[in-house]
Write a protein that holds these residues in place. Sequence first.
Motif, PDB file in Angstrom:
ATOM      1  N   HIS A  66       0.871  -1.252   0.026  1.00  0.00           N
ATOM      2  CA  HIS A  66       0.076   0.047   0.022  1.00  0.00           C
ATOM      3  C   HIS A  66       0.616   1.135  -0.014  1.00  0.00           C
ATOM      4  CE1 HIS A  66       0.709  -0.687   4.347  1.00  0.00           C
ATOM      5  NE2 HIS A  66       0.495   0.553   4.569  1.00  0.00           N
ATOM      6  N   HIS A  68       1.068   3.901   2.027  1.00  0.00           N
ATOM      7  CA  HIS A  68       1.711   4.603   3.155  1.00  0.00           C
ATOM      8  C   HIS A  68       3.224   4.792   3.098  1.00  0.00           C
ATOM      9  CE1 HIS A  68      -2.164   3.842   5.805  1.00  0.00           C
ATOM     10  NE2 HIS A  68      -2.318   4.968   5.102  1.00  0.00           N
ATOM     11  N   ASP A  70       5.782   4.395   5.240  1.00  0.00           N
ATOM     12  CA  ASP A  70       6.533   3.838   5.688  1.00  0.00           C
ATOM     13  C   ASP A  70       6.554   2.257   4.730  1.00  0.00           C
ATOM     14  OD1 ASP A  70       4.011   3.272   6.607  1.00  0.00           O
ATOM     15  OD2 ASP A  70       4.404   1.968   8.292  1.00  0.00           O
ATOM     16  N   HIS A  71       5.821   2.293   3.823  1.00  0.00           N
ATOM     17  CA  HIS A  71       6.078   1.125   2.961  1.00  0.00           C
ATOM     18  C   HIS A  71       6.395   1.553   1.560  1.00  0.00           C
ATOM     19  CE1 HIS A  71       3.503  -1.857   5.532  1.00  0.00           C
ATOM     20  NE2 HIS A  71       3.313  -0.461   6.008  1.00  0.00           N
ATOM     21  N   HIS A 142      -7.838   0.219   6.566  1.00  0.00           N
ATOM     22  CA  HIS A 142      -6.563   0.664   6.862  1.00  0.00           C
ATOM     23  C   HIS A 142      -6.200   1.946   6.192  1.00  0.00           C
ATOM     24  CE1 HIS A 142      -2.580   0.517   8.106  1.00  0.00           C
ATOM     25  NE2 HIS A 142      -2.081   0.872   7.058  1.00  0.00           N
ATOM     26  N   ASP A 163      -0.331  -4.442   6.621  1.00  0.00           N
ATOM     27  CA  ASP A 163      -1.266  -3.551   7.463  1.00  0.00           C
ATOM     28  C   ASP A 163      -2.584  -3.966   7.310  1.00  0.00           C
ATOM     29  OD1 ASP A 163       1.144  -2.606   8.133  1.00  0.00           O
ATOM     30  OD2 ASP A 163       0.879  -0.642   7.628  1.00  0.00           O
ATOM     31  N   HIS A 194      -4.621  -1.414  12.631  1.00  0.00           N
ATOM     32  CA  HIS A 194      -3.336  -2.253  12.725  1.00  0.00           C
ATOM     33  C   HIS A 194      -3.675  -3.703  13.558  1.00  0.00           C
ATOM     34  CE1 HIS A 194      -0.416  -0.166  10.542  1.00  0.00           C
ATOM     35  NE2 HIS A 194      -0.606   0.761  11.291  1.00  0.00           N
TER      36      HIS A 194
HETATM   37 ZN   LIG Z   1      -0.003   1.322   6.675  1.00  0.00          ZN
END
Ligand SMILES: [Zn+2]
Length: 231
Positions: A66, A68, A70-71, A142, A163, A194
């Motif tokens: 996805h 976000h 942090d990904h 999410h 997530d 989460h």
């Molecule tokens: Zn996420």
Amino acid sequence: MSRVKFLGTAGARFVVMSQLRKSGGIWLTLDKTNILVDPGPGSLVRCLSSKPRLNPRDLDGIILSHRHLDHSNDVNIMIEAMTNGGFDRRGVVFAPSDAIDTDPVILKYVRDYVEKVEVLKEKGTYNLGNISFSTPVKHLHHGVETYGINFYGKDISVSYISDTTYFDGIESYYNGDVLILNVVRLKKSDKIQHLSLEDAEKIISRNKPKLTVLTHFGMTMIKAKPWELAK
Ligand SMILES: [Zn+2]
């Protein structure tokens, strides 16, 4: 040799921002196919400082579960590195449509560097190098379009539950021999979308994978010493 290399085990904003844990994603080598999953902040640095060094030019593809940060933060530089700065047109990038169309995290000019950009969809199956993988179900709740992934090698399968909030029956979609679980929260929270440790226990006790790896830790997990929780 097949291998899963974690380029970091940080999850969610605070652990990533402080780099209490690193956040480079997961490098999966399966049947000689190299895939980078969820290249968060620092992915390139972590590849190059790994021992032995991981060469981005050996990658066959990059997958975003996805959009976000942090990904996905390092996805563009990893595309550049995979394609020798765009001089060798190669590799495939996979991502949900909202990472490509709506408010793209994959820059348009680097899309020409790769062989193909493929959109992940619910119940999708995809081929990459010597392996295949599937995105069996859309993770609801999410905030953005999110998928977990089942990787199928010749002798072994690896499931990655990215997530998500826990939903009934989630475990039935991820039956890999090896299970990688993003467990951000120690305790369940109605506000934070989460998985918690309790959810992880439920999934593991139902699926009984040969090996489970907990990762993507938020602050509450780290404070509670994940190595003790894993026991
Ligand atoms: Zn996420």
